[in-house]
Scaffold this motif. Sequence first.
Motif, short mmCIF file in Angstrom:
data_model
loop_
_atom_site.label_atom_id
_atom_site.label_comp_id
_atom_site.label_asym_id
_atom_site.label_seq_id
_atom_site.Cartn_x
_atom_site.Cartn_y
_atom_site.Cartn_z
N ARG A 31 0.83 -1.20 0.00
CA ARG A 31 0.00 0.00 0.00
C ARG A 31 0.87 1.26 0.00
O ARG A 31 0.59 2.23 -0.71
CB ARG A 31 -0.92 -0.01 1.22
CG ARG A 31 -1.82 1.22 1.32
CD ARG A 31 -2.74 1.12 2.54
NE ARG A 31 -3.47 2.35 2.77
CZ ARG A 31 -4.56 2.73 2.09
NH1 ARG A 31 -5.04 1.94 1.15
NH2 ARG A 31 -5.16 3.86 2.37
N GLY A 32 1.93 1.23 0.81
CA GLY A 32 2.82 2.38 0.88
C GLY A 32 3.47 2.67 -0.47
O GLY A 32 3.57 3.84 -0.88
N GLU A 33 3.90 1.63 -1.16
CA GLU A 33 4.52 1.84 -2.46
C GLU A 33 3.51 2.30 -3.52
O GLU A 33 3.84 3.11 -4.39
CB GLU A 33 5.21 0.56 -2.93
CG GLU A 33 6.47 0.23 -2.12
CD GLU A 33 7.40 -0.71 -2.85
OE1 GLU A 33 7.07 -1.14 -3.98
OE2 GLU A 33 8.48 -1.00 -2.29
N LEU A 34 2.29 1.80 -3.43
CA LEU A 34 1.25 2.27 -4.35
C LEU A 34 1.00 3.76 -4.18
O LEU A 34 0.93 4.52 -5.15
CB LEU A 34 -0.05 1.49 -4.11
CG LEU A 34 -0.15 0.09 -4.71
CD1 LEU A 34 -1.39 -0.62 -4.17
CD2 LEU A 34 -0.19 0.14 -6.23
N ILE A 35 0.86 4.20 -2.92
CA ILE A 35 0.59 5.62 -2.64
C ILE A 35 1.80 6.47 -3.04
O ILE A 35 1.64 7.54 -3.64
CB ILE A 35 0.26 5.81 -1.15
CG1 ILE A 35 -1.04 5.08 -0.81
CG2 ILE A 35 0.15 7.30 -0.82
CD1 ILE A 35 -1.37 5.06 0.67
N ALA A 36 3.00 5.98 -2.72
CA ALA A 36 4.20 6.71 -3.10
C ALA A 36 4.27 6.88 -4.62
O ALA A 36 4.64 7.96 -5.12
CB ALA A 36 5.44 5.96 -2.60
N GLY A 37 3.91 5.82 -5.35
CA GLY A 37 3.94 5.88 -6.80
C GLY A 37 2.97 6.89 -7.38
O GLY A 37 3.27 7.53 -8.40
N VAL A 38 1.82 7.06 -6.72
CA VAL A 38 0.84 8.05 -7.19
C VAL A 38 1.39 9.46 -7.00
O VAL A 38 1.38 10.27 -7.94
CB VAL A 38 -0.50 7.89 -6.44
CG1 VAL A 38 -1.44 9.05 -6.78
CG2 VAL A 38 -1.16 6.55 -6.77
N PHE A 39 1.86 9.78 -5.79
CA PHE A 39 2.40 11.11 -5.53
C PHE A 39 3.62 11.40 -6.40
O PHE A 39 3.81 12.52 -6.89
CB PHE A 39 2.76 11.26 -4.05
CG PHE A 39 1.57 11.54 -3.18
CD1 PHE A 39 1.08 12.83 -3.05
CD2 PHE A 39 0.92 10.51 -2.50
CE1 PHE A 39 -0.03 13.10 -2.25
CE2 PHE A 39 -0.18 10.77 -1.70
CZ PHE A 39 -0.67 12.07 -1.58
N PHE A 40 4.46 10.39 -6.59
CA PHE A 40 5.65 10.52 -7.41
C PHE A 40 5.27 10.86 -8.86
O PHE A 40 5.82 11.80 -9.45
CB PHE A 40 6.42 9.19 -7.35
CG PHE A 40 7.43 8.97 -8.44
CD1 PHE A 40 8.64 9.64 -8.44
CD2 PHE A 40 7.17 8.06 -9.47
CE1 PHE A 40 9.58 9.42 -9.45
CE2 PHE A 40 8.10 7.83 -10.47
CZ PHE A 40 9.31 8.52 -10.47
N ALA A 41 4.32 10.13 -9.43
CA ALA A 41 3.91 10.37 -10.81
C ALA A 41 3.27 11.74 -10.97
O ALA A 41 3.55 12.46 -11.93
CB ALA A 41 2.94 9.27 -11.26
N VAL A 42 2.41 12.12 -10.02
CA VAL A 42 1.75 13.43 -10.08
C VAL A 42 2.79 14.55 -10.03
O VAL A 42 2.70 15.54 -10.77
CB VAL A 42 0.72 13.58 -8.95
CG1 VAL A 42 0.22 15.01 -8.86
CG2 VAL A 42 -0.45 12.62 -9.18
N PHE A 43 3.79 14.39 -9.17
CA PHE A 43 4.85 15.39 -9.06
C PHE A 43 5.59 15.54 -10.39
O PHE A 43 5.79 16.67 -10.88
CB PHE A 43 5.83 14.99 -7.95
CG PHE A 43 7.10 15.78 -7.93
CD1 PHE A 43 7.13 17.07 -7.42
CD2 PHE A 43 8.28 15.25 -8.45
CE1 PHE A 43 8.30 17.81 -7.42
CE2 PHE A 43 9.46 15.97 -8.45
CZ PHE A 43 9.48 17.26 -7.93
N VAL A 44 6.00 14.43 -10.97
CA VAL A 44 6.75 14.47 -12.23
C VAL A 44 5.92 15.09 -13.34
O VAL A 44 6.40 15.94 -14.11
CB VAL A 44 7.21 13.05 -12.63
CG1 VAL A 44 7.76 13.04 -14.06
CG2 VAL A 44 8.26 12.53 -11.66
N ILE A 45 4.65 14.71 -13.43
CA ILE A 45 3.77 15.22 -14.48
C ILE A 45 3.53 16.71 -14.31
O ILE A 45 3.57 17.48 -15.29
CB ILE A 45 2.43 14.45 -14.48
CG1 ILE A 45 2.66 13.00 -14.91
CG2 ILE A 45 1.42 15.13 -15.41
CD1 ILE A 45 1.48 12.08 -14.61
N CYS A 46 3.31 17.14 -13.08
CA CYS A 46 3.06 18.57 -12.82
C CYS A 46 4.27 19.42 -13.17
O CYS A 46 4.15 20.47 -13.82
CB CYS A 46 2.68 18.78 -11.36
SG CYS A 46 1.01 18.21 -10.95
#
Length: 322
Positions: free
Chosen positions: A51-66
Amino acid sequence: MKFHILALILGILLDLAFGDPRFLYHPIRLIGNLIAWAEKPFRSVFPKSERGELIAGVFFAVFVICVSSAVPALLLFLAFRISVYAAFALEVFWSFQILAAKSLKAESMKVYDALREGDLEKARKAVSMIVGRDTEELTEEGVAKAAVETVAENSSDGVVAPLIFLAIGGPVLGFFYKAVNTLDSMVGYKNDKYLYFGRFSAKLDDVLNFIPSRLSGLLLVAASPFAGLDIRGAWRIFRRDRRNHASPNSAQTEAAAAGALGVQLAGDAYYFGKLYRKPTIGDPGRPVEYEDIRRVNRLMYAAVGLALALLLLAAALLELCV
């Protein structure tokens, strides 16, 4: 609308003529550097659980895209403040850089040249630069097939899909797409390291490419006769095999290309030393040969020409309606 469409058309023509000049630092490399840098900090903040890695992956991707979208948006805004001509030049330049038709052809033709020379080791090294699979043990046919598959698949990812996003939202949306696509190529693996951390990036890429991949497949089918290939075979295999892949999108263009060429693509392959069982695409009418690399590039260029014609038609229709 005229401003953006004209910038995009000039960008397409520049890409077809020159590709990516080696003396320029490509913006996609900057996105790749951002991804490589940001991964560790985002992993460190969240728990080392699924779960932690899933959530980290979401925030990580949103940061890179933004970041990847906000920086060009800011630079384009500043360019408009200076001059409309400066903004136009920037749009043309970025459209040119975001598209990758000439680069895709150039890199795949390095494989073609090595195979034609009979240098299998050189060909394996050349194809390793454009595919994710293990290439050390590939036969001559395996190398040629890998190159053909890459050109076919990237006809969508590297050309038609970014063209669509550029047409809709200019370079900002173009960089948005390329950020998602680069995230998928770097962290969207189903291995121990990225199975959970990269899942959001992989799924988002699937969503963004759902329509473009199918349009790309249809363009390859329609372009087949212009490339001197088999349109009936392209349409038949596209309809039959376009879902023969774990990804909902990858087989769309591969199926059209396999049918147009009259060969069988895909099948089992090794990644990071592990064998992955995959369905085949197309009929084994004949072995894949190095000349098929030239043929599939001709097909890809014909599809780009059709896409450009459709873009011009859409722009003309919009002009009449406004």
